[in-house]
Design a protein around this motif. Structure first.
Motif, PDB file in Angstrom:
ATOM      1  N   VAL A 145       3.810   5.489  -6.085  1.00  0.00           N
ATOM      2  CA  VAL A 145       3.450   5.493  -7.513  1.00  0.00           C
ATOM      3  C   VAL A 145       2.476   6.620  -7.805  1.00  0.00           C
ATOM      4  O   VAL A 145       2.632   7.373  -8.774  1.00  0.00           O
ATOM      5  CB  VAL A 145       2.831   4.135  -7.909  1.00  0.00           C
ATOM      6  N   MET A 146       1.448   6.775  -6.941  1.00  0.00           N
ATOM      7  CA  MET A 146       0.422   7.778  -7.222  1.00  0.00           C
ATOM      8  C   MET A 146       0.950   9.188  -7.104  1.00  0.00           C
ATOM      9  O   MET A 146       0.595  10.063  -7.905  1.00  0.00           O
ATOM     10  CB  MET A 146      -0.759   7.566  -6.290  1.00  0.00           C
ATOM     11  N   MET A 147       1.834   9.440  -6.121  1.00  0.00           N
ATOM     12  CA  MET A 147       2.400  10.784  -5.993  1.00  0.00           C
ATOM     13  C   MET A 147       3.279  11.114  -7.193  1.00  0.00           C
ATOM     14  O   MET A 147       3.227  12.232  -7.723  1.00  0.00           O
ATOM     15  CB  MET A 147       3.220  10.892  -4.707  1.00  0.00           C
ATOM     16  N   SER A 148       4.083  10.146  -7.670  1.00  0.00           N
ATOM     17  CA  SER A 148       4.931  10.471  -8.821  1.00  0.00           C
ATOM     18  C   SER A 148       4.089  10.617 -10.086  1.00  0.00           C
ATOM     19  O   SER A 148       4.427  11.419 -10.958  1.00  0.00           O
ATOM     20  CB  SER A 148       6.038   9.449  -8.992  1.00  0.00           C
ATOM     21  N   LEU A 149       2.972   9.879 -10.177  1.00  0.00           N
ATOM     22  CA  LEU A 149       2.080  10.090 -11.321  1.00  0.00           C
ATOM     23  C   LEU A 149       1.459  11.480 -11.275  1.00  0.00           C
ATOM     24  O   LEU A 149       1.227  12.088 -12.324  1.00  0.00           O
ATOM     25  CB  LEU A 149       0.980   9.034 -11.335  1.00  0.00           C
ATOM     26  N   ALA A 191      -3.707  17.713  -8.760  1.00  0.00           N
ATOM     27  CA  ALA A 191      -4.268  17.951  -7.424  1.00  0.00           C
ATOM     28  C   ALA A 191      -5.281  16.881  -7.066  1.00  0.00           C
ATOM     29  O   ALA A 191      -5.285  16.348  -5.938  1.00  0.00           O
ATOM     30  CB  ALA A 191      -4.910  19.338  -7.374  1.00  0.00           C
ATOM     31  N   ALA A 192      -6.143  16.509  -8.040  1.00  0.00           N
ATOM     32  CA  ALA A 192      -7.171  15.502  -7.755  1.00  0.00           C
ATOM     33  C   ALA A 192      -6.531  14.141  -7.480  1.00  0.00           C
ATOM     34  O   ALA A 192      -7.036  13.375  -6.655  1.00  0.00           O
ATOM     35  CB  ALA A 192      -8.139  15.406  -8.930  1.00  0.00           C
ATOM     36  N   GLN A 193      -5.427  13.854  -8.176  1.00  0.00           N
ATOM     37  CA  GLN A 193      -4.733  12.588  -7.937  1.00  0.00           C
ATOM     38  C   GLN A 193      -4.239  12.511  -6.496  1.00  0.00           C
ATOM     39  O   GLN A 193      -4.408  11.497  -5.823  1.00  0.00           O
ATOM     40  CB  GLN A 193      -3.556  12.481  -8.909  1.00  0.00           C
ATOM     41  N   VAL A 194      -3.629  13.619  -6.022  1.00  0.00           N
ATOM     42  CA  VAL A 194      -3.119  13.619  -4.646  1.00  0.00           C
ATOM     43  C   VAL A 194      -4.276  13.526  -3.655  1.00  0.00           C
ATOM     44  O   VAL A 194      -4.232  12.753  -2.691  1.00  0.00           O
ATOM     45  CB  VAL A 194      -2.265  14.881  -4.388  1.00  0.00           C
ATOM     46  N   ILE A 195      -5.361  14.298  -3.911  1.00  0.00           N
ATOM     47  CA  ILE A 195      -6.446  14.358  -2.929  1.00  0.00           C
ATOM     48  C   ILE A 195      -7.257  13.074  -2.941  1.00  0.00           C
ATOM     49  O   ILE A 195      -7.507  12.465  -1.905  1.00  0.00           O
ATOM     50  CB  ILE A 195      -7.339  15.585  -3.200  1.00  0.00           C
ATOM     51  N   VAL A 196      -7.686  12.639  -4.159  1.00  0.00           N
ATOM     52  CA  VAL A 196      -8.607  11.501  -4.231  1.00  0.00           C
ATOM     53  C   VAL A 196      -7.856  10.190  -4.047  1.00  0.00           C
ATOM     54  O   VAL A 196      -8.193   9.381  -3.177  1.00  0.00           O
ATOM     55  CB  VAL A 196      -9.375  11.512  -5.569  1.00  0.00           C
ATOM     56  N   ALA A 199       0.837  -1.204   0.000  1.00  0.00           N
ATOM     57  CA  ALA A 199       0.000   0.000   0.000  1.00  0.00           C
ATOM     58  C   ALA A 199       0.871   1.254   0.000  1.00  0.00           C
ATOM     59  O   ALA A 199       0.612   2.200  -0.744  1.00  0.00           O
ATOM     60  CB  ALA A 199      -0.924  -0.006   1.205  1.00  0.00           C
ATOM     61  N   LEU A 200       1.933   1.262   0.797  1.00  0.00           N
ATOM     62  CA  LEU A 200       2.766   2.464   0.867  1.00  0.00           C
ATOM     63  C   LEU A 200       3.543   2.667  -0.421  1.00  0.00           C
ATOM     64  O   LEU A 200       3.748   3.809  -0.858  1.00  0.00           O
ATOM     65  CB  LEU A 200       3.709   2.375   2.074  1.00  0.00           C
ATOM     66  N   SER A 201       3.943   1.569  -1.096  1.00  0.00           N
ATOM     67  CA  SER A 201       4.623   1.782  -2.380  1.00  0.00           C
ATOM     68  C   SER A 201       3.639   2.232  -3.455  1.00  0.00           C
ATOM     69  O   SER A 201       4.029   2.964  -4.372  1.00  0.00           O
ATOM     70  CB  SER A 201       5.373   0.526  -2.809  1.00  0.00           C
ATOM     71  N   SER A 246      -4.244   9.334  -3.459  1.00  0.00           N
ATOM     72  CA  SER A 246      -3.354   9.096  -2.322  1.00  0.00           C
ATOM     73  C   SER A 246      -3.940   9.636  -1.035  1.00  0.00           C
ATOM     74  O   SER A 246      -3.509   9.259   0.050  1.00  0.00           O
ATOM     75  CB  SER A 246      -1.967   9.668  -2.600  1.00  0.00           C
ATOM     76  N   GLY A 247      -4.942  10.523  -1.121  1.00  0.00           N
ATOM     77  CA  GLY A 247      -5.551  11.017   0.096  1.00  0.00           C
ATOM     78  C   GLY A 247      -6.674  10.135   0.595  1.00  0.00           C
ATOM     79  O   GLY A 247      -6.679   9.720   1.756  1.00  0.00           O
ATOM     80  N   ALA A 248      -7.645   9.839  -0.289  1.00  0.00           N
ATOM     81  CA  ALA A 248      -8.844   9.130   0.168  1.00  0.00           C
ATOM     82  C   ALA A 248      -8.720   7.623  -0.004  1.00  0.00           C
ATOM     83  O   ALA A 248      -8.898   6.857   0.941  1.00  0.00           O
ATOM     84  CB  ALA A 248     -10.059   9.652  -0.591  1.00  0.00           C
ATOM     85  N   ILE A 249      -8.405   7.186  -1.231  1.00  0.00           N
ATOM     86  CA  ILE A 249      -8.460   5.753  -1.504  1.00  0.00           C
ATOM     87  C   ILE A 249      -7.365   5.012  -0.748  1.00  0.00           C
ATOM     88  O   ILE A 249      -7.603   3.951  -0.160  1.00  0.00           O
ATOM     89  CB  ILE A 249      -8.375   5.510  -3.029  1.00  0.00           C
ATOM     90  N   MET A 250      -6.152   5.576  -0.717  1.00  0.00           N
ATOM     91  CA  MET A 250      -5.070   4.849  -0.052  1.00  0.00           C
ATOM     92  C   MET A 250      -5.241   4.835   1.453  1.00  0.00           C
ATOM     93  O   MET A 250      -4.849   3.885   2.123  1.00  0.00           O
ATOM     94  CB  MET A 250      -3.711   5.441  -0.435  1.00  0.00           C
ATOM     95  N   VAL A 251      -5.838   5.918   2.002  1.00  0.00           N
ATOM     96  CA  VAL A 251      -6.145   5.890   3.434  1.00  0.00           C
ATOM     97  C   VAL A 251      -7.143   4.780   3.741  1.00  0.00           C
ATOM     98  O   VAL A 251      -7.024   4.054   4.733  1.00  0.00           O
ATOM     99  CB  VAL A 251      -6.665   7.271   3.893  1.00  0.00           C
TER     100      VAL A 251
END
Lengths: 168, 103
Positions: free
Chosen positions: A36-40, A54-59, A30-32, A61-66
């Protein structure tokens, strides 16, 4: 600048994806995937899609990965064990994935000239910003699909509540 | 100095991420990790959408990625509800032991 960004964050994304594949514990995977999502997100920004970055970071890596990390912790998922089924998947999985990769990259690299080059800023400096363009299309021509997605999310919430409810 | 990157390189990067996702989907035995590799494949396809959107100077590709994100969020919520329901009845997350419909 763009080449350096692409090399650094592309390598980071590939390393994160391979780490997802090789790690045995779900929390490491999950952490790796977050890496991937932050670099994308950086790559989206370098392609002139700052709203999506911005949506990638928020939705994602912010919501789904949490949510992923939350469920892993909630279910107390441990390391996965080897079984006979997974050995068959090894034999089929790696050549299959390699074949998909070879076909796709052959097509992309043979059409390299026709696909052209990216130019950072060329699209951005011309008049409207990216967010204004997206919102203009989203709230005029695509208003009905945009509203339908809210119904979709409502149905998903109801479905999640019904599925995860304890039986009486 | 501004070295430009061919669009094909972005597409090849997306192909790498997609095939790693396929391999992880087939090899992993934990249902949560399988779910993660589905998200990885969705992200790889999103990268091709953004790259093509940049190439054609069209905004529609980015709108499509926005809708993919919305659907992925909804899918994650329902998928985790199913995973929790499975864990409650079977007490395992290994997909090899979730074989009630096999026999």
């Amino acid at each position: 600048m763009q080449l350096a960004l692409f090399i650094i964050f592309g390598a980071l994304a590939v390393a994160g994806a391979l780490n997802l594949l090789l790690q045995r514990h779900p929390i490491n995977s999950a952490l790796s995937l977050v890496v991937v999502m932050m670099s994308l997100a950086v790559l989206y920004w370098s392609l002139g899609a700052e709203f999506l970055a911005a949506a990638q970071v928020i939705v994602y890596s912010g919501a789904i990965m949490v949510l992923f990390v939350f469920v892993i912790m909630l279910l107390n998922a441990g390391e996965e064990e080897h079984t006979t089924g997974s050995r068959a998947a090894y034999i089929v999985g790696f050549p299959g994935a390699a074949a998909i990769f070879c076909i796709l990259s052959f097509v992309f690299l043979s059409e390299r000239k026709a696909l052209g080059l990216t130019n950072l800023g060329g699209q951005l400096n011309s008049g409207l910003s990216n967010i204004a363009e997206i919102s203009t299309v989203l709230f005029t021509r695509l208003l009905l699909p945009f509203e339908v997605t809210s119904v979709l999310i409502l149905v998903a919430i109801l479905g999640a509540v019904v599925l995860a409810r304890k039986e009486q | 100095m501004s070295a430009e990157v061919p669009v094909a390189y972005y597409l090849v990067l997306a192909a790498i991420l997609f095939s790693v996702g396929v391999a992880a989907f087939l090899i992993k035995r934990n249902v949560i990790t399988i779910f993660m590799s589905i998200e990885l494949m969705l992200n790889a396809v999103n990268l091709t959408f953004v790259a093509f959107s940049h190439m054609w100077h069209q905004i529609q590709g980015q709108i499509f990625v926005f809708f993919v994100m919305v659907v992925a969020a909804a899918e994650a919520a329902v998928g985790f509800a199913i995973i929790i329901a499975i864990f409650r009845t079977r007490q395992t997350l290994n997909v090899d032991q979730i074989n009630l419909m096999k026999s």
